[in-house]
Design a protein around this motif. Structure first.
Motif, mmCIF file in Angstrom:
data_model
loop_
_atom_site.group_PDB
_atom_site.id
_atom_site.type_symbol
_atom_site.label_atom_id
_atom_site.label_comp_id
_atom_site.label_asym_id
_atom_site.label_seq_id
_atom_site.Cartn_x
_atom_site.Cartn_y
_atom_site.Cartn_z
ATOM 1 N N THR A 73 53.433 -36.764 126.410
ATOM 2 C CA THR A 73 53.686 -35.681 125.770
ATOM 3 C C THR A 73 54.902 -35.790 124.949
ATOM 4 O OG1 THR A 73 55.216 -34.942 127.728
ATOM 5 C CG2 THR A 73 52.791 -34.334 127.770
ATOM 6 N N GLY A 113 43.187 -27.744 125.327
ATOM 7 C CA GLY A 113 44.689 -27.157 125.936
ATOM 8 C C GLY A 113 44.996 -25.917 125.016
ATOM 9 N N ASP A 162 50.740 -27.122 124.757
ATOM 10 C CA ASP A 162 50.274 -28.451 125.147
ATOM 11 C C ASP A 162 48.968 -28.918 124.667
ATOM 12 O OD1 ASP A 162 52.477 -29.506 126.295
ATOM 13 O OD2 ASP A 162 52.024 -28.854 128.429
ATOM 14 N N THR A 221 45.585 -30.880 123.829
ATOM 15 C CA THR A 221 44.729 -32.394 124.478
ATOM 16 C C THR A 221 44.132 -32.812 123.374
ATOM 17 O OG1 THR A 221 43.053 -31.369 125.331
ATOM 18 C CG2 THR A 221 44.917 -31.845 126.749
ATOM 19 N N VAL A 226 40.679 -36.794 128.284
ATOM 20 C CA VAL A 226 41.829 -36.902 127.275
ATOM 21 C C VAL A 226 42.487 -38.065 127.405
ATOM 22 C CG1 VAL A 226 44.134 -35.603 127.345
ATOM 23 C CG2 VAL A 226 42.012 -34.284 128.086
ATOM 24 N N THR A 275 48.032 -36.038 124.923
ATOM 25 C CA THR A 275 48.381 -34.796 125.116
ATOM 26 C C THR A 275 49.777 -34.771 124.322
ATOM 27 O OG1 THR A 275 47.594 -34.493 127.359
ATOM 28 C CG2 THR A 275 49.418 -33.043 126.702
#
Length: 425
Positions: free
Chosen positions: A211, A287, A326, A328, A352, A355
């Protein structure tokens, strides 16, 4: 003495005879390609001794003077890529199915050109006195591991007749080869076929999904995910699994994406010239964001030799977020153009790989109305959700996993050969 010797030789060895016979033929392309059967006329020349003795093993030659179909207007067949095999029927004083086979020798056959097949040869051991007729029957043409099966649709007249006399069972008038009066299975190719069910189980996933967006981070490494694909090509469907990783580098409000295939999924059955293979893939957004991103690879820079793995290059594109939160990124449809053909694969399921914590950008991807642009063309590519439609207008709607190893077209048949291999980076 010379006259008597000549007479004796004429009885045991005989004089070679040749006769042409033609018959209506149906040729069936490999199953699943969606092409119709081909109905045409086969013309063959059969050569065999006119006379022989019981116990002789005689040589027989089957020469194609006309195949039942031309090469369709799809792809050029390279030289030495086609091999015929078939069955010759012996009847009369002796019944047998004679296995015939030709070498993989042919000139390059252009699209729409006449099929040129090599001469097939076989032998028959004679076991009874009398008249033995030889009649051509079904045959198979193998091109790059694809079998096209051809069979008569009418009664075929005998091509030649051998007059067999009782003899001492000595050596034959042919090459002395062992008897081959067994019946071949015309559906079996005479050349080894590569595997068409590659396994794509990778080792370990080197990194987890990342992330980003906080702390000034600019490089994001995705995890390796195994994606099972159903590959739809002109010859039908094949399934394969490939390990794929999606990485990103932040550039302003957008992200430069790189998709890596961790292994080759096939070997090339022919020499593929440079500049003939082009991969394109859709990355599916989820997402906070929706739509897709197009990533593309370069054309192959060098010739891919026959029998060597076809490596999938890194695929690159630009992701402009259409939502904040967020988002994906998952592997989606992979499109391949190769040797003038197009083919596609869609994932049976996806996962996924990466992300990203994104910030909405004007004309971003969300909702499919504003598209994510491809780094190579700058064109739009988006969907209203789910798996994306394939590619930009330059690539069309295709379904294929990995690169097309080669396309073989024969009497209306085609094949894409998939073989496992490991990518070297």
């Amino acid at each position: 003495m010379f006259t008597g010797a000549a007479v004796l030789l004429g009885v045991s060895a005989g004089q070679a005879q040749a006769a042409e016979v033609s018959y209506a033929t149906k040729c069936v392309p490999p199953s699943g390609i969606g092409l119709p059967d081909v109905n045409g006329t086969t013309k063959v020349d059969i050569t065999a001794p006119a006379t022989a003795e019981v116990g002789d093993t005689v040589d027989i030659v089957w020469k194609f003077t006309q195949a039942a179909s031309k090469n369709p207007d799809i792809i050029d067949l390279p030289a030495n890529s086609v091999q015929p095999s078939g069955t010759l029927k012996a009847a009369g004083a002796q019944s047998a199915d004679i296995a015939m086979q030709g070498p993989r020798e042919n000139p390059a056959i252009p699209k729409g050109g006449a099929m040129t097949l090599s001469d097939m040869k076989g032998t028959l051991k004679l076991t009874a006195a009398g008249q033995v007729t030889l009649t051509p029957d079904a045959y198979v043409v193998n091109a790059l591991s694809t079998d096209t099966k051809c069979a008569p649709t009418e009664a075929v007249r005998p091509a030649v007749t051998i007059t067999v006399t009782a003899g001492g069972g000595g050596s034959g008038s042919g090459s002395g080869s062992p008897s081959t009066s067994t019946s071949p299975d015309p559906s079996q190719s005479q050349s080894p076929s590569p595997s068409t069910s590659p396994s794509g189980t990778p080792g370990t996933s080197p990194s987890a999904s990342a992330t980003g967006g906080d702390g000034g981070q600019t490089d994001f490494t995705g995890k390796v995910v195994d994606i099972p694909y159903t590959c739809a090509s002109p010859i039908g469907e094949k399934r394969a699994t490939s390990p794929i990783q999606i990485n990103a580098k932040k550039s302003g409000g957008s992200y430069d994406l790189t998709v890596q295939f961790k292994k080759s999924v096939m070997d090339s059955p022919i020499d593929i010239p440079a500049g003939k293979v082009k991969p394109t893939m859709q990355i599916v957004l989820g997402g906070a964001d929706t739509g897709s991103v197009t990533v593309e690879g370069p054309l192959n820079a060098a010739t891919i030799p026959q029998g060597t793995p076809i490596e999938i290059p890194d695929l690159k594109g630009v992701y402009k977020p259409g939502a904040t939160g967020d988002s994906t990124l998952s592997p989606g449809v992979l499109t391949i153009e190769a040797m003038g053909t197009k083919t596609v694969c869609t994932p049976d399921s996806t996962a996924v790989s990466l992300t990203l914590n994104t910030a909405e950008q004007a004309s971003g991807a969300s909702g499919g109305s504003g598209s994510s642009s491809s780094s190579s063309s700058g064109g739009a590519a988006s969907t209203s959700g789910g798996l994306a439609e394939t590619g930009s207008g330059d690539h069309g709607a295709l379904k294929a996993l990995g690169l097309v190893a080669g396309t073989a077209i024969l009497l209306g048949g085609a094949v894409f050969t998939f073989m496992p291999g490991r990518r070297t980076r």
